[in-house]
Motif scaffolding. Structure first.
Motif, PDB file in Angstrom:
ATOM      1  N   PHE A  70      21.611  -8.817  57.719  1.00 55.89           N
ATOM      2  CA  PHE A  70      22.223  -9.903  58.497  1.00 55.89           C
ATOM      3  C   PHE A  70      22.922 -10.909  57.593  1.00 55.89           C
ATOM      4  CE2 PHE A  70      18.941  -8.561  61.588  1.00 55.89           C
ATOM      5  CZ  PHE A  70      19.758  -8.379  62.687  1.00 55.89           C
ATOM      6  N   TRP A 108      29.493 -12.186  65.897  1.00 55.70           N
ATOM      7  CA  TRP A 108      29.176 -13.106  66.996  1.00 55.70           C
ATOM      8  C   TRP A 108      29.615 -14.474  66.498  1.00 55.70           C
ATOM      9  CZ3 TRP A 108      26.114 -17.475  67.068  1.00 55.70           C
ATOM     10  CH2 TRP A 108      25.839 -18.027  68.332  1.00 55.70           C
ATOM     11  N   ASN A 153      19.056 -19.185  72.895  1.00 50.79           N
ATOM     12  CA  ASN A 153      19.240 -17.931  72.173  1.00 50.79           C
ATOM     13  C   ASN A 153      20.018 -16.946  73.029  1.00 50.79           C
ATOM     14  OD1 ASN A 153      17.007 -17.303  73.895  1.00 50.79           O
ATOM     15  ND2 ASN A 153      16.547 -15.585  72.577  1.00 50.79           N
ATOM     16  N   CYS A 200      24.963 -14.897  57.992  1.00 51.59           N
ATOM     17  CA  CYS A 200      25.377 -15.998  58.845  1.00 51.59           C
ATOM     18  C   CYS A 200      26.225 -16.969  58.029  1.00 51.59           C
ATOM     19  CB  CYS A 200      24.198 -16.723  59.482  1.00 51.59           C
ATOM     20  SG  CYS A 200      23.121 -17.621  58.344  1.00 51.59           S
ATOM     21  N   VAL A 208      19.444 -15.729  62.901  1.00 50.29           N
ATOM     22  CA  VAL A 208      19.579 -14.384  63.461  1.00 50.29           C
ATOM     23  C   VAL A 208      18.435 -13.523  62.942  1.00 50.29           C
ATOM     24  CG1 VAL A 208      21.164 -13.669  61.619  1.00 50.29           C
ATOM     25  CG2 VAL A 208      21.107 -12.387  63.768  1.00 50.29           C
ATOM     26  N   VAL A 246      27.906 -14.816  62.914  1.00 50.27           N
ATOM     27  CA  VAL A 246      26.819 -13.906  62.548  1.00 50.27           C
ATOM     28  C   VAL A 246      27.387 -12.492  62.500  1.00 50.27           C
ATOM     29  CG1 VAL A 246      24.629 -12.890  63.305  1.00 50.27           C
ATOM     30  CG2 VAL A 246      25.013 -15.352  63.542  1.00 50.27           C
ATOM     31  N   ALA A 290      20.807  -7.928  67.918  1.00 52.75           N
ATOM     32  CA  ALA A 290      20.256  -9.121  67.272  1.00 52.75           C
ATOM     33  C   ALA A 290      19.870 -10.168  68.298  1.00 52.75           C
ATOM     34  CB  ALA A 290      21.290  -9.696  66.314  1.00 52.75           C
ATOM     35  N   GLU A 291      18.915 -10.985  67.893  1.00 53.96           N
ATOM     36  CA  GLU A 291      18.551 -12.173  68.661  1.00 53.96           C
ATOM     37  C   GLU A 291      19.018 -13.361  67.831  1.00 53.96           C
ATOM     38  OE1 GLU A 291      14.978 -13.788  71.441  1.00 53.96           O
ATOM     39  OE2 GLU A 291      14.526 -12.217  69.999  1.00 53.96           O
ATOM     40  N   ILE A 292      19.824 -14.227  68.458  1.00 53.63           N
ATOM     41  CA  ILE A 292      20.459 -15.335  67.742  1.00 53.63           C
ATOM     42  C   ILE A 292      20.061 -16.647  68.406  1.00 53.63           C
ATOM     43  CG2 ILE A 292      22.659 -16.337  67.018  1.00 53.63           C
ATOM     44  CD1 ILE A 292      23.828 -13.427  67.392  1.00 53.63           C
TER      45      ILE A 292
END
Length: 150
Positions: free
Chosen positions: A123, A90, A79, A125, A107, A46, A54-56
């Protein structure tokens, strides 16, 4: 040549008699048992076009059954919060037996005090299976890489 064959046979008999086995033989399933399912290396990456929190969400474990997953999907979709950017990816490597079904990374911008950031992070991925990129996605506020249509 004959001595080599006798030595190999003698070594095999010695290993069998003493309980020694080569690592390849030790991992073989007992006769009659089904072989274990193949394992696939899944690599999630990511990034973002600009540094952003970010929240993944990702899957690093195959659920035993779909009903186990559907009863509590968050058990199988942990997460993390991470700062990502163009030079700050990431990356997570996981082993899945069915990445076509269960491989997934999502993400989105981490909200601060319930507010979504106004600027788009851009973003990106990528999901690779055994080193082959199988899915890429990009979006201003989030991205999803999965082979399954969720």
């Amino acid at each position: 040549m004959r001595t080599s064959k006798i030595s190999a046979v003698a070594f095999a008999i010695l290993c069998t008699a003493t309980g020694l086995a080569s690592p390849a033989l030790a991992d073989d399933p007992p006769p009659g048992d089904p072989p274990p399912p193949p394992a696939f290396n899944v690599r999630y990456t990511v990034t973002a076009d600009q540094p952003v929190n970010a929240e993944i969400y990702f899957r690093d474990t195959d659920p035993p059954t779909f009903s186990d997953y559907s009863h509590d999907p968050y058990v199988f979709s942990p997460n993390v919060e991470a700062t990502v950017g163009p030079d700050r990816p990431w990356v997570l490597e996981a082993t899945l037996t069915d990445p076509m079904q269960w491989g997934m990374v999502l993400v989105q911008a981490q909200s601060s005090l319930g507010a979504v950031p106004k600027a788009s992070a851009g973003f990106n991925c990528t999901m690779a299976i055994n080193g082959i990129v199988v899915k890429q996605d990009s979006g201003p506020k989030g991205a999803l890489c999965s082979l399954r249509n969720w």
